[in-house]
Design an enzyme around this catalytic site. Structure first.
Site, PDB file in Angstrom:
ATOM      1  N   CYS A 129    -120.911  37.857   0.562  1.00  0.00           N
ATOM      2  CA  CYS A 129    -121.453  37.266  -0.676  1.00  0.00           C
ATOM      3  C   CYS A 129    -121.541  35.738  -0.649  1.00  0.00           C
ATOM      4  O   CYS A 129    -122.556  35.154  -1.065  1.00  0.00           O
ATOM      5  CB  CYS A 129    -120.609  37.722  -1.870  1.00  0.00           C
ATOM      6  SG  CYS A 129    -118.854  37.896  -1.539  1.00  0.00           S
ATOM      7  N   HIS A 243    -119.608  33.296  -7.596  1.00  0.00           N
ATOM      8  CA  HIS A 243    -118.946  32.388  -6.661  1.00  0.00           C
ATOM      9  C   HIS A 243    -119.607  31.014  -6.769  1.00  0.00           C
ATOM     10  O   HIS A 243    -120.831  30.917  -6.919  1.00  0.00           O
ATOM     11  CB  HIS A 243    -119.125  32.867  -5.216  1.00  0.00           C
ATOM     12  CG  HIS A 243    -118.395  34.146  -4.889  1.00  0.00           C
ATOM     13  ND1 HIS A 243    -117.449  34.724  -5.702  1.00  0.00           N
ATOM     14  CD2 HIS A 243    -118.478  34.933  -3.781  1.00  0.00           C
ATOM     15  CE1 HIS A 243    -116.990  35.823  -5.121  1.00  0.00           C
ATOM     16  NE2 HIS A 243    -117.599  35.980  -3.963  1.00  0.00           N
TER      17      HIS A 243
HETATM   18  O1  25A Z   1    -112.361  47.907   2.856  1.00  0.00           O
HETATM   19  P1  25A Z   1    -112.841  46.568   2.387  1.00  0.00           P
HETATM   20  O2  25A Z   1    -114.061  46.070   3.128  1.00  0.00           O
HETATM   21  O3  25A Z   1    -111.745  45.545   2.333  1.00  0.00           O
HETATM   22  O4  25A Z   1    -113.327  46.774   0.882  1.00  0.00           O
HETATM   23  C1  25A Z   1    -112.415  47.114  -0.146  1.00  0.00           C
HETATM   24  C2  25A Z   1    -113.065  47.186  -1.493  1.00  0.00           C
HETATM   25  O5  25A Z   1    -113.820  46.025  -1.770  1.00  0.00           O
HETATM   26  C3  25A Z   1    -114.836  46.372  -2.713  1.00  0.00           C
HETATM   27  C4  25A Z   1    -114.806  47.812  -2.971  1.00  0.00           C
HETATM   28  O6  25A Z   1    -113.952  48.079  -4.132  1.00  0.00           O
HETATM   29  C5  25A Z   1    -114.085  48.261  -1.693  1.00  0.00           C
HETATM   30  O7  25A Z   1    -113.488  49.501  -1.875  1.00  0.00           O
HETATM   31  N1  25A Z   1    -116.046  45.812  -2.142  1.00  0.00           N
HETATM   32  C6  25A Z   1    -116.650  45.946  -0.967  1.00  0.00           C
HETATM   33  N2  25A Z   1    -117.623  45.062  -0.817  1.00  0.00           N
HETATM   34  C7  25A Z   1    -117.629  44.330  -1.936  1.00  0.00           C
HETATM   35  C8  25A Z   1    -118.373  43.221  -2.417  1.00  0.00           C
HETATM   36  N3  25A Z   1    -119.332  42.647  -1.699  1.00  0.00           N
HETATM   37  C9  25A Z   1    -116.629  44.828  -2.801  1.00  0.00           C
HETATM   38  N4  25A Z   1    -116.391  44.345  -3.984  1.00  0.00           N
HETATM   39  C10 25A Z   1    -117.137  43.304  -4.389  1.00  0.00           C
HETATM   40  N5  25A Z   1    -118.083  42.714  -3.636  1.00  0.00           N
HETATM   41  P2  25A Z   1    -114.375  48.851  -5.480  1.00  0.00           P
HETATM   42  O8  25A Z   1    -113.138  49.452  -6.023  1.00  0.00           O
HETATM   43  O9  25A Z   1    -115.162  48.034  -6.403  1.00  0.00           O
HETATM   44  O10 25A Z   1    -115.332  50.011  -5.013  1.00  0.00           O
HETATM   45  C11 25A Z   1    -114.858  50.998  -4.227  1.00  0.00           C
HETATM   46  C12 25A Z   1    -115.955  52.074  -4.168  1.00  0.00           C
HETATM   47  O11 25A Z   1    -115.805  52.770  -2.940  1.00  0.00           O
HETATM   48  C13 25A Z   1    -115.494  54.138  -3.216  1.00  0.00           C
HETATM   49  N6  25A Z   1    -114.602  54.666  -2.210  1.00  0.00           N
HETATM   50  C14 25A Z   1    -113.406  54.213  -1.851  1.00  0.00           C
HETATM   51  N7  25A Z   1    -112.884  54.984  -0.872  1.00  0.00           N
HETATM   52  C15 25A Z   1    -113.774  55.951  -0.627  1.00  0.00           C
HETATM   53  C16 25A Z   1    -114.887  55.753  -1.488  1.00  0.00           C
HETATM   54  N8  25A Z   1    -115.937  56.549  -1.494  1.00  0.00           N
HETATM   55  C17 25A Z   1    -115.923  57.592  -0.621  1.00  0.00           C
HETATM   56  N9  25A Z   1    -114.913  57.852   0.219  1.00  0.00           N
HETATM   57  C18 25A Z   1    -113.835  57.068   0.253  1.00  0.00           C
HETATM   58  N10 25A Z   1    -112.842  57.326   1.105  1.00  0.00           N
HETATM   59  C19 25A Z   1    -114.841  54.082  -4.578  1.00  0.00           C
HETATM   60  O12 25A Z   1    -114.903  55.311  -5.239  1.00  0.00           O
HETATM   61  C20 25A Z   1    -115.682  53.056  -5.276  1.00  0.00           C
HETATM   62  O13 25A Z   1    -116.899  53.589  -5.697  1.00  0.00           O
HETATM   63  P3  25A Z   1    -113.564  55.908  -5.875  1.00  0.00           P
HETATM   64  O14 25A Z   1    -113.985  57.208  -6.435  1.00  0.00           O
HETATM   65  O15 25A Z   1    -112.482  55.941  -4.845  1.00  0.00           O
HETATM   66  O16 25A Z   1    -113.081  54.881  -6.928  1.00  0.00           O
HETATM   67  C21 25A Z   1    -113.415  55.007  -8.287  1.00  0.00           C
HETATM   68  C22 25A Z   1    -112.501  54.082  -9.079  1.00  0.00           C
HETATM   69  O17 25A Z   1    -111.147  54.204  -8.626  1.00  0.00           O
HETATM   70  C23 25A Z   1    -110.531  52.952  -8.381  1.00  0.00           C
HETATM   71  N11 25A Z   1    -109.724  53.058  -7.170  1.00  0.00           N
HETATM   72  C24 25A Z   1    -110.110  52.700  -5.933  1.00  0.00           C
HETATM   73  N12 25A Z   1    -109.124  52.908  -5.060  1.00  0.00           N
HETATM   74  C25 25A Z   1    -108.091  53.437  -5.764  1.00  0.00           C
HETATM   75  C26 25A Z   1    -108.480  53.534  -7.110  1.00  0.00           C
HETATM   76  N13 25A Z   1    -107.671  54.024  -8.031  1.00  0.00           N
HETATM   77  C27 25A Z   1    -106.464  54.424  -7.667  1.00  0.00           C
HETATM   78  N14 25A Z   1    -106.013  54.341  -6.393  1.00  0.00           N
HETATM   79  C28 25A Z   1    -106.789  53.867  -5.426  1.00  0.00           C
HETATM   80  N15 25A Z   1    -106.341  53.802  -4.161  1.00  0.00           N
HETATM   81  C29 25A Z   1    -111.648  51.973  -8.246  1.00  0.00           C
HETATM   82  O18 25A Z   1    -111.270  50.794  -8.920  1.00  0.00           O
HETATM   83  C30 25A Z   1    -112.850  52.627  -8.874  1.00  0.00           C
HETATM   84  O19 25A Z   1    -113.073  52.078 -10.155  1.00  0.00           O
HETATM   85  O1  L14 Z   2    -117.079  40.621   3.585  1.00  0.00           O
HETATM   86  O2  L14 Z   2    -113.823  38.400  -2.388  1.00  0.00           O
HETATM   87  O3  L14 Z   2    -118.152  41.367   1.857  1.00  0.00           O
HETATM   88  O4  L14 Z   2    -112.354  39.742  -1.497  1.00  0.00           O
HETATM   89  C1  L14 Z   2    -115.406  41.637   0.755  1.00  0.00           C
HETATM   90  C2  L14 Z   2    -114.211  41.106  -0.024  1.00  0.00           C
HETATM   91  C3  L14 Z   2    -116.396  39.368   0.699  1.00  0.00           C
HETATM   92  C4  L14 Z   2    -115.232  38.829  -0.081  1.00  0.00           C
HETATM   93  C5  L14 Z   2    -117.143  40.881   2.391  1.00  0.00           C
HETATM   94  C6  L14 Z   2    -113.502  39.308  -1.622  1.00  0.00           C
HETATM   95  C7  L14 Z   2    -115.979  40.505   1.536  1.00  0.00           C
HETATM   96  C8  L14 Z   2    -114.607  39.918  -0.837  1.00  0.00           C
END
Ligand code: 25A
Ligand code: L14
Length: 339
Positions: A129, A243
């Protein structure tokens, strides 16, 4: 007009929900849509153009019969599932960091390098981003004056860390307002309410964080110029959305603030907001829910005789930084008949 079968993986997350709204508001030609997430969300109802759609489990077969899948469920999920989707002939536009620096995978910002999209490259990475809004702003200056060096400090919103990041700032702020004990940090390393955290993602061996190295490496790849040097400091701030970046650039050719403004006024995706007399400049609150990258505070650096400019760049990290850029990539695929 041709219509497409679309899937959103991670549909219930902070970015996934914006992807859905973006497909609706930009009238992407959707024939059918499905929403995929983890088992936590299976059965949950989301709406698309007024119709209810139940969330399904993301599985390896999810790409069958799908033309384009937008992924935003984190890097681990993307590594596990995206290759099965592309093997089934589906385009995947992936918002995670999983594939960005793979040399066979295009890393695309439509205002900068749409030509990197190809029919046969089914997996496409959506950049980080902070990098997206910076390259949107700097590309016109690079074309004109050739950027040699960038020094940037970011002020990144909590929504970058997904829904959990948003919840953490909200809960801590509510607790403070009620005079209650603020719960220990969970998503972030330290309390984020009323604080700044100069760490986003993990540290690497050279002392920079991974987020900072994403800005260095992804900028070179998107701009198609390995000679641009980038030193970033990425800071988490208690802001929900958008940001902000303080950016210093050194260029080969001289470039005045007036020339920079002229270039910005002609560029796509940029809104100039630089009126010191009226106290006008971009801010995170005013960029929230907006699709533009806002630029202000443009000055010639008074500390050097080299060609250097300094500027302030703000954009909504969930939109241009994620959902909007992904949908714009899909739009280029359609417009250029790559799909
Ligand atoms: O792994 P990374 O790269 O570090 O990324 C981590 C997280 O960053 C967010 C996103 O979070 C991601 O999971 N993300 C990634 N890129 C981003 C960006 N550019 C970014 N955020 C902002 N800018 P998120 O919570 O917003 O979205 C997560 C989505 O992914 C689905 N998901 C997760 N694991 C999955 C999966 N889908 C399929 N298979 C899997 N194994 C997740 O769906 C959501 O749509 P969900 O059903 O798991 O989550 C629904 C709600 O539940 C909350 N939640 C998430 N994890 C947990 C949880 N609640 C309880 N326990 C948890 N462990 C979430 O807040 C969501 O509202
Ligand atoms: O590489 O603000 O898209 O924690 C996901 C996590 C960007 C930053 C990515 C955060 C990042 C983000």
């Amino acid at each position: 007009m041709k219509k497409f079968k679309v899937a959103v993986a991670g549909a219930t997350g902070a970015v996934g929900l914006e992807m859905i709204k973006m497909l609706e508001s930009r009238n992407f030609p959707v024939e059918s849509i499905k929403f995929l997430a983890s088992k936590r969300s299976v059965g949950k109802k989301l709406t698309y153009n007024g119709k209810e759609v139940a969330v399904e489990l993301l599985t390896k077969n999810g790409g069958r019969g799908v033309d384009i899948a937008l992924f935003s469920a984190g890097a681990a999920v993307s590594k596990e599932f995206a290759p099965f989707f592309t093997a089934d002939g589906c385009f995947v536009i992936d918002n995670s960091s999983a594939w960005r620096m793979n040399k066979d995978i295009p890393l695309v910002v439509p205002e900068v390098n749409p030509h990197d999209l190809k029919k046969e490259k089914k997996l496409i990475a959506n950049p980080n981003c902070s990098t997206i809004q910076m390259v949107v702003a700097l590309k016109p200056l690079h074309n004109f004056a050739k950027i040699k060096r960038i020094i940037v400090s970011t002020y990144q919103a909590v929504s970058g860390a997904g829904q959990k990041g948003i919840n953490e700032l909200a809960e801590q702020t509510k607790a403070w307002a009620k005079g209650e004990t603020i719960l220990a940090a969970d998503k972030f390393q330290y309390q984020i309410a009323f604080n700044l955290i100069p760490q986003i993602d993990v540290f690497t061996e050279n002392g920079y964080t991974k987020e900072e190295m994403k800005m260095t490496n992804e900028t070179k790849k998107i701009m198609g110029d390995n000679s641009i040097e980038v030193s970033a400091t990425c800071v988490r701030v208690p802001v929900f959305r958008s940001h902000s970046e303080s950016v210093w650039i050194e260029t080969e050719k001289p470039i005045s603030p007036a020339q920079a403004k002229e270039l910005f006024s002609k560029a796509n995706g940029i809104q100039l907001l630089d009126e010191p007399k009226n106290n006008k400049y971009p801010m995170p609150l005013s960029a929230e829910n907006m699709q533009m990258t806002y630029i202000g505070r443009i000055r010639s650096d008074i500390s050097t005789k080299n060609n250097a400019l300094t500027l302030w760049i703000v954009s909504d990290n969930l939109l241009k930084g994620a959902a909007l850029n992904a949908v714009q990539i899909a739009e280029v695929l359609v417009k250029n008949k790559l799909i």
